[in-house]
Design a protein around this motif. Structure first.
Motif, mmCIF file in Angstrom:
data_model
loop_
_atom_site.group_PDB
_atom_site.id
_atom_site.type_symbol
_atom_site.label_atom_id
_atom_site.label_comp_id
_atom_site.label_asym_id
_atom_site.label_seq_id
_atom_site.Cartn_x
_atom_site.Cartn_y
_atom_site.Cartn_z
ATOM 1 N N GLU A 1 2.336 1.789 -3.424
ATOM 2 C CA GLU A 1 1.342 2.322 -4.350
ATOM 3 C C GLU A 1 1.090 3.807 -4.068
ATOM 4 O O GLU A 1 0.966 4.618 -4.987
ATOM 5 N N LYS B 1 -10.600 9.797 -7.895
ATOM 6 C CA LYS B 1 -9.655 8.697 -7.648
ATOM 7 C C LYS B 1 -8.940 8.891 -6.319
ATOM 8 O O LYS B 1 -8.762 7.951 -5.534
ATOM 9 N N THR B 2 -8.514 10.131 -6.041
ATOM 10 C CA THR B 2 -7.804 10.407 -4.785
ATOM 11 C C THR B 2 -8.683 10.082 -3.584
ATOM 12 O O THR B 2 -8.260 9.433 -2.624
ATOM 13 N N THR C 1 -16.974 -7.829 -1.101
ATOM 14 C CA THR C 1 -16.544 -6.552 -1.666
ATOM 15 C C THR C 1 -17.765 -5.718 -2.040
ATOM 16 O O THR C 1 -18.685 -6.211 -2.692
ATOM 17 N N GLU D 1 -9.352 6.247 -3.123
ATOM 18 C CA GLU D 1 -8.192 5.537 -2.576
ATOM 19 C C GLU D 1 -7.963 5.895 -1.117
ATOM 20 O O GLU D 1 -7.515 5.049 -0.333
ATOM 21 N N GLU E 1 0.824 -1.205 0.000
ATOM 22 C CA GLU E 1 0.000 0.000 0.000
ATOM 23 C C GLU E 1 0.861 1.258 0.000
ATOM 24 O O GLU E 1 0.575 2.232 -0.701
ATOM 25 N N ILE F 1 -16.519 1.414 -8.633
ATOM 26 C CA ILE F 1 -15.783 1.657 -7.378
ATOM 27 C C ILE F 1 -15.936 0.418 -6.514
ATOM 28 O O ILE F 1 -17.040 -0.100 -6.337
ATOM 29 N N THR F 2 -14.837 -0.056 -5.936
ATOM 30 C CA THR F 2 -14.884 -1.234 -5.063
ATOM 31 C C THR F 2 -14.278 -0.897 -3.720
ATOM 32 O O THR F 2 -13.224 -0.256 -3.626
ATOM 33 N N GLY G 1 -10.430 2.286 -1.233
ATOM 34 C CA GLY G 1 -11.047 1.606 -2.370
ATOM 35 C C GLY G 1 -10.257 1.756 -3.655
ATOM 36 O O GLY G 1 -9.151 2.299 -3.676
ATOM 37 N N LYS G 2 -10.832 1.260 -4.729
ATOM 38 C CA LYS G 2 -10.240 1.360 -6.051
ATOM 39 C C LYS G 2 -11.328 1.739 -7.056
ATOM 40 O O LYS G 2 -12.489 1.395 -6.860
ATOM 41 N N ILE G 3 -10.911 2.434 -8.128
ATOM 42 C CA ILE G 3 -11.863 2.829 -9.165
ATOM 43 C C ILE G 3 -11.310 2.427 -10.528
ATOM 44 O O ILE G 3 -10.112 2.534 -10.774
ATOM 45 N N SER G 4 -12.183 1.927 -11.402
ATOM 46 C CA SER G 4 -11.790 1.537 -12.751
ATOM 47 C C SER G 4 -12.825 2.062 -13.737
ATOM 48 O O SER G 4 -13.915 2.489 -13.345
#
Length: 885
Positions: free
Chosen positions: A646, A840-841, A797, A844, A643, A864-865, A848-851
């Motif tokens: 990243e 995105k900021t 999730t 995170e 983490e 978003i997960t 979480g994460k975004i795609s």
């Protein structure tokens, strides 16, 4: 310097373009410059303006230098490109050069731009001259091809593995193959099998000695018509020559010469070769002169020197045993005077030590056209040892109870040797028929197997090797091994020969061994430890029930299989290295190790033997519980480290972008201040410089404001979490932009399987707000926006999706830029390119994460997960609330 140079400048900031133009004018450049700020204008200028040089800023709102380089790469006219940008990392610079940029200049160092342009243009001129040279070289190469392609010899360029990359048309004259057919062949496919290995070695030697010619090498190759042709080959390796990259083979057909040489050589040395190649005593008797010549083997075989043995037939006849001498002389004279040309005789011949050797003589009489004997050639073979060996072999076969049999198919007859008759317990004068022979096999499996094997041997030319039971003439049951080999002539079986062995004692021993093995297995299954065995090839030969339980693998799944094929995850672990060491060093290995697949700790002892490896092990997981806790802590530490890595990558990206957007206006401000203070410029020009100065001050203020907003987002992370009801959140956002929704006829639908989340309310509001307004902003002209928002949970999730029917994004080109700061994909729509960066900021920061999934003119879907942390019931809504972030 360069008169009338046409420069196309890709730049969206007028003040930056002004400074570049000024830097070139100061050193006397004469040029025409056209400034464009979009892809459409760039493409139009390439055709209409026809530039000699392109200067390009890297990042424009809807276009960048990499896309410009990609467009230029497909054009026939290669225009050099120099990047003029505010900041440039080493990695970015390398990437730009790889994509086709010729150089780069930083905006705060524009003094280097004139020399960079000069170097690039001079390099381009050298490249044009080089292309002209290559064209001339190609013309010369075509002339050379015409010469070699019409010669008598064939030429080919081959790789070391024999694959041709080029052949001359003259190959058809030599071997009958067209160019196309030859290029589809491998050279080793048409070389005679007896010479393939030698040719491969010659190729390797040639490769190891580049540009060294290996000539005079002969080989046989198959012509297209199936005949074999002798070729004389010259090989030269040009593997390292980029123009050839292969082995050049020049070869010509020398078959006629080879056959003539061969015939002459065979005629001259036939006798010498035969004499030296055989252990028999070769002779040649000239009947007319009575001269008898012996090969070298005669003297070594019988002990006579050349001096003490006269070269006459009479001297030889004197050495024949007295009891057989007269009969041999009589048969010899009869042969000379008669018409038969073949001669075979058996007799005893006296050796130099006085002992007699049993010999077989085979000869051929050569006659003239009238039938008169001229010469006799032949050989004498000493069969004394052979007779002894045959006697010894008979005794051995009798002791081992191995007999023989023969079936003559045309006569339908069966022959048994004496030992075979003994095994069947029949009299020595007993001669069985085929039908009687089959009936001796025990009725059932044995008789059926023998009948089936005989039938396949007779019709399909299949040999057999069987273990069967026979019932003898005396009623005794014997185990026998029968091996049969058929002989076929012109597609038809003429006979079957083989052996017949009594293996009753061997079979009884096998049964006793099987019984002992069963007793051993009972012991190994009853011990408390898990146990398995592997052979020298690591194939599992034993696997007890404790092994099945501890390693969760049944006997059926692993017996007969390679241990490492079943457990590839053990390769590289202590299990693998310790077992390998035990086998390699013949040492007993004791160790304790954790096996991840079984999630257990094992205490292991491995014992090597000549047959493989025996392994005992037991579960000691409880004893190692504290160690397992340490492993868990290490896993958590690794996750936290990933983490941090990243996050550090994101910080580096943010730092680079901010540096780029701060550095460019600061560099421009400094340059413009210098120009305003220059007395050489008129008041009107200074006013334009002053306007550009204010524009860059505004740019700088905007970047600082954006930076403050981003930092404020990161500061708010410590805000208290609270329950956020998603439906209420969407309603609140819709109320705040109701005028925009009504104006654009926006239709928002929601479906929340997870209705509420415990998180930072301000973050989630910002995320939802930016994604909803982003979908409205990038709508398709004339199509009412449709936005669908969903929440669900899958495998622990939380998943939230936003899907619209808007303009979409070309992800093939833009995927890496979607969440970048100041990145915009539709320049006709106002915006700064911060919304998705903030989304995105914030996602995170919540853990979480975004795609994104998108297609141009078909819409965009953001996913978003969040990892689920806790699950509570909310009494107000009687629904599920998830805690995230």
């Amino acid at each position: 310097m360069h008169n009338n140079l046409r420069i196309l400048h890709l730049e969206d900031e007028p003040s930056d373009a002004l400074l570049v133009s000024h830097a070139l004018k100061q050193v006397g450049f004469k040029f025409d410059c056209l400034v464009v700020d979009s892809k459409e204008k760039f493409l139009e200028a390439l055709d209409d303006f026809d530039p000699d040089l392109i200067l390009a800023d890297h990042s424009l709102p809807s276009f960048n230098s990499f896309e410009a380089l990609e467009l230029l790469g497909s054009r026939e006219n290669k225009i050099p490109v120099i990047l003029v940008t505010a900041t440039m990392s080493d990695e970015f610079a390398v990437n730009a050069i790889k994509r086709g940029a010729k150089d780069y200049v930083l905006k705060d160092r524009l003094g280097r731009l004139p020399s960079a342009i000069k170097n690039v243009l001079e390099t381009q001129q050298l490249e044009k001259e080089r292309e002209g040279f290559l064209f001339q070289l190609q013309q010369n190469e075509r002339k050379f091809r015409r010469l070699i392609e019409n010669g008598a010899d064939a030429v080919a360029i081959l790789s070391p593995d024999g694959t041709p990359s080029y052949v001359t048309p003259s190959l058809k004259k030599v071997l009958g193959y067209s160019e196309k057919e030859a290029l589809e062949l491998n050279i080793y496919e048409i070389i005679h099998e007896n010479q393939r290995e030698c040719v491969q070695e010659k190729f390797l030697e040639c490769v190891a000695n580049p540009q060294t010619t290996f000539d005079g090498y002969s080989l046989r190759a198959r012509h297209k018509n199936g005949s074999w042709r002798w070729l004389e080959v010259t090989l030269t390796s040009f593997i390292e020559d980029s123009a050839i990259e292969g082995i050049v083979a020049d070869f010509r057909d020398v078959t006629d010469r080879k056959l003539a040489d061969k015939a002459l050589k065979e005629s001259n040395i036939r006798y010498e070769l035969v004499s030296k190649a055989t252990s028999d005593a070769i002779y040649e008797w000239d009947v007319t002169s009575n001269v008898l010549v012996w090969g070298e083997a005669f003297h070594s075989m019988f002990g006579y020197s050349q001096e003490e043995f006269s070269s006459t037939i009479e001297a030889y006849l004197e050495k024949i045993h007295p009891d057989e001498k007269n009969q041999i002389i009589k048969s010899l004279n009869s042969g000379i005077e008669g018409k038969e040309n073949r001669r075979i005789a058996e007799y005893r011949l006296k050796k130099a030590d006085g002992k007699y050797a049993s010999v077989i003589e085979k000869g051929t009489i050569l006659r003239d056209e009238n039938g008169k004997a001229l010469r006799m050639v032949g050989a004498i073979q000493d069969v004394s040892e052979k007779e002894k060996l045959e006697e010894l072999l008979d005794e051995t076969y009798r002791f081992a109870r191995i007999g023989s049999f023969e079936i003559v198919c045309e006569k339908n007859s069966l022959y048994w040797s004496p030992v075979t008759k003994e095994i069947h317990e029949v009299d020595m004068d007993y001669n069985p028929t085929l039908e009687e022979g089959i009936l001796f096999y025990k009725e059932g499996k044995s008789r059926d197997a023998m009948s089936n094997a005989y039938s396949k041997a007779l019709t399909e030319n299949l040999p057999y090797d069987l273990e069967l039971q026979v019932v003898t003439a005396k009623g005794n049951v014997h185990w026998v091994r029968k091996i049969g080999r058929p002989t076929f002539v012109d597609g038809k079986c003429v006979q079957i020969n083989g052996s017949f062995q009594d293996i009753t004692k061997i079979k009884n021993s096998e049964l006793e061994a099987l019984k002992a093995s069963e007793e051993k297995e009972i012991i190994l299954e009853s011990i408390g430890d898990a146990f398995f065995m592997v052979d020298t090839d690591w194939k599992v030969t034993y696997w007890n029930r404790h092994s099945e339980k501890l390693l969760e693998c049944t006997k059926e799944e692993i017996l007969g299989k390679n241990l490492w094929d079943v457990y590839p995850d053990a390769i590289g672990t202590k299990f693998y290295t310790s077992y390998q060491k035990a086998v390699r060093e013949r040492s007993i290995e004791d160790f304790v190790e954790y096996f991840e697949r079984a999630d257990k700790w094992f205490e292991v002892t491995a014992y090597p033997s000549k047959n493989g490896l025996s392994v005992y092990f037991k579960d000691v997981t409880e004893r190692k519980q504290s160690d397992l806790q340490i492993i868990g802590l290490n896993k958590n530490l690794k996750a936290h480290t990933e983490e941090l890595v990243e996050a550090n990558k994101g910080l580096e990206q943010f730092s680079f972008i901010v540096s780029h957007n701060l550095r460019s206006p600061v560099a421009n401000i400094l340059g413009l201040v210098e120009l305003i203070g220059d007395k050489d410029y008129q008041e009107e020009e200074k006013n334009s410089f002053l306007k550009a100065l204010f524009d860059n001050v505004k740019r700088l203020d905007t970047v600082i404001s954006d930076l403050n907003a981003i930092l404020q987002v990161k500061v708010e992370m410590d805000a208290k979490k609270e329950t956020v009801v998603l439906e209420h959140l969407v309603d609140t956002i819709k109320s705040s932009i109701q005028n925009l929704i009504d104006k654009e006829k926006v239709h928002v639908t929601t479906h929340f399987d997870i209705p509420a989340i415990d998180t930072v309310q301000s973050y989630l509001h910002s995320i939802f707000y930016n994604l909803i307004t982003n979908s409205i902003k990038y709508r398709r002209q004339g199509v009412p926006p449709r936005i669908e928002i969903r929440s669900e949970i899958k495998e622990g999730t939380v998943i939230i999706t936003f899907e619209d029917n808007g303009l979409g994004i070309d992800l093939i080109k833009k995927e890496e830029q979607v969440f970048g700061l100041y990145k915009r994909f539709h320049h006709h729509i106002e915006g700064k390119g911060m919304g998705l960066f903030l989304v995105k900021t914030q996602v995170e920061l919540l853990g979480g994460k975004i795609s994104v999934e998108s297609e141009v003119n078909k819409g965009t879907k953001f996913t978003i997960t969040f990892k689920e942390k806790t699950l509570n019931n909310i009494s107000d809504y009687e629904k599920t609330t998830l805690h995230v972030g």
